[in-house]
Design a protein around this motif. Structure first.
Motif, mmCIF file in Angstrom:
data_model
loop_
_atom_site.group_PDB
_atom_site.id
_atom_site.type_symbol
_atom_site.label_atom_id
_atom_site.label_comp_id
_atom_site.label_asym_id
_atom_site.label_seq_id
_atom_site.Cartn_x
_atom_site.Cartn_y
_atom_site.Cartn_z
ATOM 1 N N LEU A 28 0.825 -1.209 0.000
ATOM 2 C CA LEU A 28 0.000 0.000 0.000
ATOM 3 C C LEU A 28 0.861 1.261 0.000
ATOM 4 O O LEU A 28 0.523 2.242 -0.659
ATOM 5 C CB LEU A 28 -0.940 0.008 1.202
ATOM 6 N N VAL A 29 1.969 1.255 0.731
ATOM 7 C CA VAL A 29 2.864 2.412 0.729
ATOM 8 C C VAL A 29 3.425 2.622 -0.681
ATOM 9 O O VAL A 29 3.428 3.747 -1.201
ATOM 10 C CB VAL A 29 4.006 2.231 1.757
ATOM 11 N N GLY A 30 3.895 1.547 -1.299
ATOM 12 C CA GLY A 30 4.424 1.661 -2.653
ATOM 13 C C GLY A 30 3.388 2.131 -3.652
ATOM 14 O O GLY A 30 3.666 2.972 -4.517
ATOM 15 N N ALA A 31 2.179 1.614 -3.529
ATOM 16 C CA ALA A 31 1.117 2.008 -4.452
ATOM 17 C C ALA A 31 0.723 3.468 -4.266
ATOM 18 O O ALA A 31 0.480 4.183 -5.244
ATOM 19 C CB ALA A 31 -0.104 1.110 -4.264
ATOM 20 N N SER A 32 0.684 3.942 -3.033
ATOM 21 C CA SER A 32 0.322 5.338 -2.808
ATOM 22 C C SER A 32 1.406 6.274 -3.318
ATOM 23 O O SER A 32 1.106 7.330 -3.877
ATOM 24 C CB SER A 32 0.021 5.593 -1.333
ATOM 25 N N ILE A 33 2.668 5.890 -3.170
ATOM 26 C CA ILE A 33 3.751 6.707 -3.720
ATOM 27 C C ILE A 33 3.680 6.713 -5.248
ATOM 28 O O ILE A 33 3.849 7.762 -5.884
ATOM 29 C CB ILE A 33 5.116 6.200 -3.213
ATOM 30 N N LEU A 34 3.401 5.551 -5.838
ATOM 31 C CA LEU A 34 3.283 5.471 -7.292
ATOM 32 C C LEU A 34 2.130 6.333 -7.805
ATOM 33 O O LEU A 34 2.269 7.044 -8.808
ATOM 34 C CB LEU A 34 3.098 4.014 -7.723
ATOM 35 N N LEU A 35 0.997 6.316 -7.123
ATOM 36 C CA LEU A 35 -0.130 7.150 -7.534
ATOM 37 C C LEU A 35 0.198 8.631 -7.401
ATOM 38 O O LEU A 35 -0.213 9.443 -8.233
ATOM 39 C CB LEU A 35 -1.377 6.813 -6.721
ATOM 40 N N ALA A 36 0.955 9.009 -6.375
ATOM 41 C CA ALA A 36 1.357 10.406 -6.225
ATOM 42 C C ALA A 36 2.278 10.830 -7.369
ATOM 43 O O ALA A 36 2.150 11.936 -7.908
ATOM 44 C CB ALA A 36 2.041 10.607 -4.885
ATOM 45 N N VAL A 37 3.187 9.954 -7.758
ATOM 46 C CA VAL A 37 4.090 10.267 -8.870
ATOM 47 C C VAL A 37 3.307 10.385 -10.176
ATOM 48 O O VAL A 37 3.517 11.326 -10.953
ATOM 49 C CB VAL A 37 5.196 9.191 -8.982
ATOM 50 N N ILE A 38 2.404 9.449 -10.422
ATOM 51 C CA ILE A 38 1.595 9.509 -11.642
ATOM 52 C C ILE A 38 0.778 10.795 -11.673
ATOM 53 O O ILE A 38 0.692 11.469 -12.707
ATOM 54 C CB ILE A 38 0.666 8.282 -11.742
ATOM 55 N N GLY A 39 0.203 11.160 -10.553
ATOM 56 C CA GLY A 39 -0.595 12.386 -10.485
ATOM 57 C C GLY A 39 0.231 13.633 -10.737
ATOM 58 O O GLY A 39 -0.202 14.538 -11.453
ATOM 59 N N SER A 40 1.434 13.694 -10.176
ATOM 60 C CA SER A 40 2.250 14.889 -10.384
ATOM 61 C C SER A 40 2.750 14.981 -11.817
ATOM 62 O O SER A 40 2.792 16.072 -12.393
ATOM 63 C CB SER A 40 3.420 14.911 -9.399
ATOM 64 N N HIS A 58 -1.071 7.548 -18.906
ATOM 65 C CA HIS A 58 -0.746 6.517 -17.933
ATOM 66 C C HIS A 58 -2.007 5.890 -17.344
ATOM 67 O O HIS A 58 -2.018 5.474 -16.195
ATOM 68 C CB HIS A 58 0.110 7.098 -16.807
ATOM 69 N N ALA A 59 -3.045 5.825 -18.123
ATOM 70 C CA ALA A 59 -4.316 5.309 -17.615
ATOM 71 C C ALA A 59 -4.213 3.841 -17.228
ATOM 72 O O ALA A 59 -4.748 3.434 -16.198
ATOM 73 C CB ALA A 59 -5.424 5.504 -18.643
ATOM 74 N N ALA A 60 -3.508 3.051 -18.010
ATOM 75 C CA ALA A 60 -3.382 1.625 -17.691
ATOM 76 C C ALA A 60 -2.582 1.430 -16.404
ATOM 77 O O ALA A 60 -2.940 0.597 -15.568
ATOM 78 C CB ALA A 60 -2.713 0.884 -18.851
ATOM 79 N N LEU A 61 -1.526 2.201 -16.228
ATOM 80 C CA LEU A 61 -0.726 2.101 -15.011
ATOM 81 C C LEU A 61 -1.520 2.554 -13.794
ATOM 82 O O LEU A 61 -1.462 1.927 -12.735
ATOM 83 C CB LEU A 61 0.552 2.928 -15.156
ATOM 84 N N ALA A 62 -2.286 3.618 -13.936
ATOM 85 C CA ALA A 62 -3.118 4.091 -12.832
ATOM 86 C C ALA A 62 -4.203 3.078 -12.489
ATOM 87 O O ALA A 62 -4.498 2.847 -11.309
ATOM 88 C CB ALA A 62 -3.736 5.440 -13.180
ATOM 89 N N ALA A 63 -4.791 2.454 -13.491
ATOM 90 C CA ALA A 63 -5.816 1.439 -13.240
ATOM 91 C C ALA A 63 -5.221 0.226 -12.540
ATOM 92 O O ALA A 63 -5.812 -0.313 -11.602
ATOM 93 C CB ALA A 63 -6.473 1.028 -14.549
ATOM 94 N N PHE A 64 -4.038 -0.194 -12.977
ATOM 95 C CA PHE A 64 -3.369 -1.323 -12.335
ATOM 96 C C PHE A 64 -3.015 -1.000 -10.885
ATOM 97 O O PHE A 64 -3.219 -1.812 -9.989
ATOM 98 C CB PHE A 64 -2.104 -1.696 -13.116
ATOM 99 N N THR A 65 -2.514 0.211 -10.654
ATOM 100 C CA THR A 65 -2.157 0.616 -9.296
ATOM 101 C C THR A 65 -3.400 0.693 -8.417
ATOM 102 O O THR A 65 -3.383 0.258 -7.265
ATOM 103 C CB THR A 65 -1.435 1.966 -9.313
ATOM 104 N N SER A 66 -4.483 1.212 -8.942
ATOM 105 C CA SER A 66 -5.731 1.291 -8.172
ATOM 106 C C SER A 66 -6.255 -0.096 -7.837
ATOM 107 O O SER A 66 -6.718 -0.333 -6.712
ATOM 108 C CB SER A 66 -6.782 2.065 -8.953
ATOM 109 N N ALA A 67 -6.170 -1.009 -8.781
ATOM 110 C CA ALA A 67 -6.608 -2.380 -8.514
ATOM 111 C C ALA A 67 -5.719 -3.035 -7.455
ATOM 112 O O ALA A 67 -6.217 -3.757 -6.581
ATOM 113 C CB ALA A 67 -6.590 -3.201 -9.798
ATOM 114 N N THR A 68 -4.423 -2.768 -7.508
ATOM 115 C CA THR A 68 -3.509 -3.303 -6.505
ATOM 116 C C THR A 68 -3.829 -2.749 -5.125
ATOM 117 O O THR A 68 -3.821 -3.477 -4.130
ATOM 118 C CB THR A 68 -2.048 -2.959 -6.872
#
Length: 80
Positions: free
Chosen positions: A27-39, A55-65
């Motif tokens: 969850l920590v890794g996924a939240s950091i990844l989502l913050a990077v994608i958002g910025s 990066h829609a596919a990466l964001a969808a994968f991260t959200s599912a994770t």
């Protein structure tokens, strides 16, 4: 999400639960990844005014994770 992940890490240490620790680390890794994608997305939209989600596919994968790891964490905490 990051704060909740850190609270889960604290609970993992208190409960000596390896699975809860792994879940919270995901969850920590996924939240950091989502913050990077958002910025990155915000910078792209501000600089060039591009429309679309590169990066829609990466964001969808991260959200599912995140959803899967959150559900696993809830089950690990709820079932002692």
């Amino acid at each position: 999400m990051l704060v909740v992940s850190f609270l889960l890490i604290r609970d993992a240490v208190i409960m000596h639960s390896a699975w809860l620790g792994v879940t919270s680390a995901i969850l920590v890794g996924a939240s950091i990844l989502l913050a990077v994608i958002g910025s990155v997305r915000m910078r792209r939209l501000d600089t060039c005014g591009a429309i679309g989600a590169p990066h829609a596919a990466l964001a969808a994968f991260t959200s599912a994770t995140v959803c899967l790891a959150s559900t696993a964490g809830l089950f690990l905490v709820a079932i002692p």
